[in-house]
Write an enzyme that holds these catalytic residues in place. Structure first.
Site, mmCIF file in Angstrom:
data_model
loop_
_atom_site.group_PDB
_atom_site.id
_atom_site.type_symbol
_atom_site.label_atom_id
_atom_site.label_comp_id
_atom_site.label_asym_id
_atom_site.label_seq_id
_atom_site.Cartn_x
_atom_site.Cartn_y
_atom_site.Cartn_z
ATOM 1 N N GLU A 109 -6.432 -1.308 -7.918
ATOM 2 C CA GLU A 109 -5.460 -0.434 -8.587
ATOM 3 C C GLU A 109 -4.384 -1.312 -9.219
ATOM 4 O O GLU A 109 -3.798 -2.167 -8.539
ATOM 5 C CB GLU A 109 -4.811 0.520 -7.573
ATOM 6 C CG GLU A 109 -5.783 1.552 -7.031
ATOM 7 C CD GLU A 109 -5.178 2.483 -5.991
ATOM 8 O OE1 GLU A 109 -5.558 3.665 -5.951
ATOM 9 O OE2 GLU A 109 -4.313 2.027 -5.194
ATOM 10 N N SER A 155 0.823 -1.211 0.000
ATOM 11 C CA SER A 155 0.000 0.000 0.000
ATOM 12 C C SER A 155 0.852 1.254 0.000
ATOM 13 O O SER A 155 0.340 2.350 -0.177
ATOM 14 C CB SER A 155 -0.956 0.007 1.200
ATOM 15 O OG SER A 155 -0.309 -0.441 2.341
ATOM 16 N N ASN A 191 -4.646 5.783 -1.611
ATOM 17 C CA ASN A 191 -3.949 6.133 -0.371
ATOM 18 C C ASN A 191 -3.282 7.505 -0.431
ATOM 19 O O ASN A 191 -3.116 8.167 0.590
ATOM 20 C CB ASN A 191 -2.915 5.058 -0.014
ATOM 21 C CG ASN A 191 -3.574 3.823 0.590
ATOM 22 O OD1 ASN A 191 -4.753 3.864 0.962
ATOM 23 N ND2 ASN A 191 -2.853 2.732 0.674
ATOM 24 N N HIS A 203 -3.171 -3.531 -6.151
ATOM 25 C CA HIS A 203 -3.511 -3.009 -4.827
ATOM 26 C C HIS A 203 -5.010 -3.139 -4.570
ATOM 27 O O HIS A 203 -5.826 -2.477 -5.212
ATOM 28 C CB HIS A 203 -3.063 -1.539 -4.705
ATOM 29 C CG HIS A 203 -3.252 -0.983 -3.334
ATOM 30 N ND1 HIS A 203 -3.712 0.285 -3.086
ATOM 31 C CD2 HIS A 203 -3.059 -1.554 -2.113
ATOM 32 C CE1 HIS A 203 -3.781 0.463 -1.784
ATOM 33 N NE2 HIS A 203 -3.385 -0.625 -1.175
HETATM 34 N N1 3HC Z 1 -16.518 -10.351 3.936
HETATM 35 C C1 3HC Z 1 -17.668 -10.500 3.285
HETATM 36 N N2 3HC Z 1 -18.682 -9.613 3.361
HETATM 37 C C2 3HC Z 1 -18.493 -8.544 4.159
HETATM 38 C C3 3HC Z 1 -17.310 -8.310 4.868
HETATM 39 C C4 3HC Z 1 -16.286 -9.276 4.742
HETATM 40 N N3 3HC Z 1 -15.106 -9.167 5.382
HETATM 41 N N4 3HC Z 1 -17.412 -7.125 5.550
HETATM 42 C C5 3HC Z 1 -18.629 -6.640 5.274
HETATM 43 N N5 3HC Z 1 -19.306 -7.492 4.436
HETATM 44 C C6 3HC Z 1 -20.633 -7.338 3.875
HETATM 45 C C7 3HC Z 1 -21.685 -7.601 4.933
HETATM 46 O O1 3HC Z 1 -22.027 -8.953 5.023
HETATM 47 C C8 3HC Z 1 -22.845 -6.752 4.452
HETATM 48 O O2 3HC Z 1 -23.574 -7.462 3.476
HETATM 49 P P1 3HC Z 1 -25.136 -7.120 3.244
HETATM 50 O O3 3HC Z 1 -25.152 -5.815 2.521
HETATM 51 O O4 3HC Z 1 -25.622 -8.244 2.426
HETATM 52 O O5 3HC Z 1 -25.737 -7.072 4.604
HETATM 53 C C9 3HC Z 1 -22.161 -5.578 3.764
HETATM 54 O O6 3HC Z 1 -20.815 -5.984 3.480
HETATM 55 C C10 3HC Z 1 -22.119 -4.374 4.656
HETATM 56 O O7 3HC Z 1 -21.510 -4.728 5.894
HETATM 57 P P2 3HC Z 1 -22.081 -4.358 7.333
HETATM 58 O O8 3HC Z 1 -23.585 -4.350 7.296
HETATM 59 O O9 3HC Z 1 -21.409 -5.223 8.341
HETATM 60 O O10 3HC Z 1 -21.527 -2.927 7.649
HETATM 61 P P3 3HC Z 1 -21.496 -1.633 6.780
HETATM 62 O O11 3HC Z 1 -22.735 -1.428 5.993
HETATM 63 O O12 3HC Z 1 -21.066 -0.594 7.752
HETATM 64 O O13 3HC Z 1 -20.299 -1.879 5.746
HETATM 65 C C11 3HC Z 1 -18.041 -1.728 5.140
HETATM 66 C C12 3HC Z 1 -19.017 -2.235 6.168
HETATM 67 C C13 3HC Z 1 -18.220 -2.519 3.832
HETATM 68 C C14 3HC Z 1 -16.667 -2.000 5.698
HETATM 69 C C15 3HC Z 1 -18.317 -0.205 4.874
HETATM 70 O O14 3HC Z 1 -18.390 0.472 6.077
HETATM 71 C C16 3HC Z 1 -17.257 0.434 4.020
HETATM 72 O O15 3HC Z 1 -17.271 0.325 2.800
HETATM 73 N N6 3HC Z 1 -16.299 1.148 4.685
HETATM 74 C C17 3HC Z 1 -15.190 1.794 3.990
HETATM 75 C C18 3HC Z 1 -14.121 0.782 3.726
HETATM 76 C C19 3HC Z 1 -12.951 1.379 3.014
HETATM 77 O O16 3HC Z 1 -12.872 2.557 2.721
HETATM 78 N N7 3HC Z 1 -11.971 0.520 2.721
HETATM 79 C C20 3HC Z 1 -10.731 0.953 2.102
HETATM 80 C C21 3HC Z 1 -9.730 1.204 3.158
HETATM 81 S S1 3HC Z 1 -8.184 1.723 2.500
HETATM 82 C C22 3HC Z 1 -7.409 0.298 2.082
HETATM 83 O O17 3HC Z 1 -7.885 -0.794 2.273
HETATM 84 C C23 3HC Z 1 -6.068 0.433 1.445
HETATM 85 C C24 3HC Z 1 -4.950 -0.061 2.332
HETATM 86 O O18 3HC Z 1 -3.774 0.003 1.567
HETATM 87 C C25 3HC Z 1 -4.756 0.757 3.592
#
Ligand code: 3HC
Length: 304
Positions: free
Chosen positions: A170, A137, A208, A158
């Site tokens: 990415e 990352s 990022n 990524h």
């Molecule tokens: N595996 C499978 N399904 C998952 C899951 C996982 N690990 N995590 C969440 N889900 C599914 C849930 O089952 C749920 O499904 P549904 O719609 O059928 O009910 C859906 O995703 C939504 O999950 P939740 O209801 O538990 O919770 P939220 O609606 O709050 O969603 C989230 C959780 C998807 C994490 C959402 O909050 C989100 O998109 N957050 C932002 C995440 C983000 O920005 N990620 C990027 C980070 S930066 C990065 O990764 C780069 C690195 O280099 C640092």
């Protein structure tokens, strides 16, 4: 016509055998989605214990995916889970795991030296055809690729956390990445069901590079006492439609990981003040508060 048919079928077969190295959050997610989308996947980590933990996490995640995919059919759900798991094998020996690999995706610790050593070894034991990719990352792909003799078959892939949910991939080219390799990486991304975007090998790529300065501005805003972390999160969710505010997201990604990225960038690019590690972030990490995974970061989490 014959040529066309041949090249199309070679394309889909070309990236069938995938090796994922590193069974942490990202590696497990990548292995899971690759298995879900019909690839033969070998997941590698240093101990069986770690691999069993990864497999448990993959199983839990697959249950969530299956529930969404087959809401009214527990039989189809079970079939989907067992079929996906049958596409996945675990291995503690990289040399064995890459024997027939078309693509190796590395998702180990964010340490340049460790990644270079791994790829140096992989370069010795992987077949000529195997393409190498890093899920780093924050580190330059060129520097990771430096330890290999196959820079034309090297690139960045990524992914985003949680990999089974986040639609973006990415794809990073270094100057030496061949067109053939690049096209195969893009095709692989599509096979994985991801929307691909392409970026040069610049710090943080697209996401990022924008996300980290945004998080640090949010932390500084809170440090100045302009607004609370709760209000900043609410504002960014309701004011811009982000699913999580910057503090929730930092806790979700991990404050240790976030600090690690800032520290590395600031050391490399001291003139870029937006890469300077925010003091509050360093303080929380020094107190062992890494976010959701330790039960406390900017917020306190109830144990599940
Ligand atoms: N595996 C499978 N399904 C998952 C899951 C996982 N690990 N995590 C969440 N889900 C599914 C849930 O089952 C749920 O499904 P549904 O719609 O059928 O009910 C859906 O995703 C939504 O999950 P939740 O209801 O538990 O919770 P939220 O609606 O709050 O969603 C989230 C959780 C998807 C994490 C959402 O909050 C989100 O998109 N957050 C932002 C995440 C983000 O920005 N990620 C990027 C980070 S930066 C990065 O990764 C780069 C690195 O280099 C640092």
């Amino acid at each position: 016509i014959r040529k066309f048919v041949t090249s199309t079928s070679t394309m889909s077969v070309a990236m069938k055998n995938i090796t994922v190295i590193g069974g942490g959050l990202m590696g497990s997610g990548i292995a899971q989605v690759a298995a879900q989308t019909g690839h033969n996947v070998v997941l590698v980590d240093i101990s069986e214990d770690l691999l069993n933990k990864s497999q448990n996490n993959i199983h839990k995640s697959l249950e969530r995916v299956a529930k969404k995919k087959y809401p009214t059919s527990p039989e189809d759900s079970q079939k989907f889970i067992s079929e996906t798991l049958s596409q996945l094998t675990l291995n503690t020996k990289v040399e064995d795991a890459v024997k027939t690999s078309d693509l190796v995706i590395e998702a180990i610790v964010e340490n340049l030296d460790t990644k270079q050593k791994l790829f140096y070894n992989l370069d010795m034991c992987a077949p000529e055809k195997t393409i190498f990719a890093s899920n780093t990352s924050s580190l330059p792909i060129s520097e990771i690729a430096f330890s290999t003799q196959r820079k034309d078959r090297f690139g960045g892939l990524h992914f985003f956390n949680p990999v089974p949910v986040m639609k973006l991939l990415e794809v990073i080219r270094i100057p030496e990445t061949s067109d053939e390799t690049y096209n195969k990486l893009i095709a692989f991304g599509k096979q994985m069901g991801k929307q691909t975007v392409t970026c040069k090998d610049t710090p943080g790529f697209i996401v990022n590079r924008l996300l980290l300065p945004y998080m640090s501005e949010a932390i500084r805003m809170m440090e100045r006492g302009d607004a609370s972390c709760r209000d900043i999160d609410i504002a960014m969710k309701l004011g811009t439609g982000y699913p999580m505010g910057p503090f929730e997201l930092a806790d979700y990604v991990g404050l240790d990981t976030t600090k690690f990225i800032f520290d590395g960038w600031y050391e490399r690019y001291p003139e870029m003040t937006q890469f300077k590690t925010p003091d509050l972030l360093s303080k929380l990490v020094s107190e062992g508060k890494f976010g959701q995974k330790t039960g406390e970061g900017f917020y306190v989490y109830e144990k599940k």
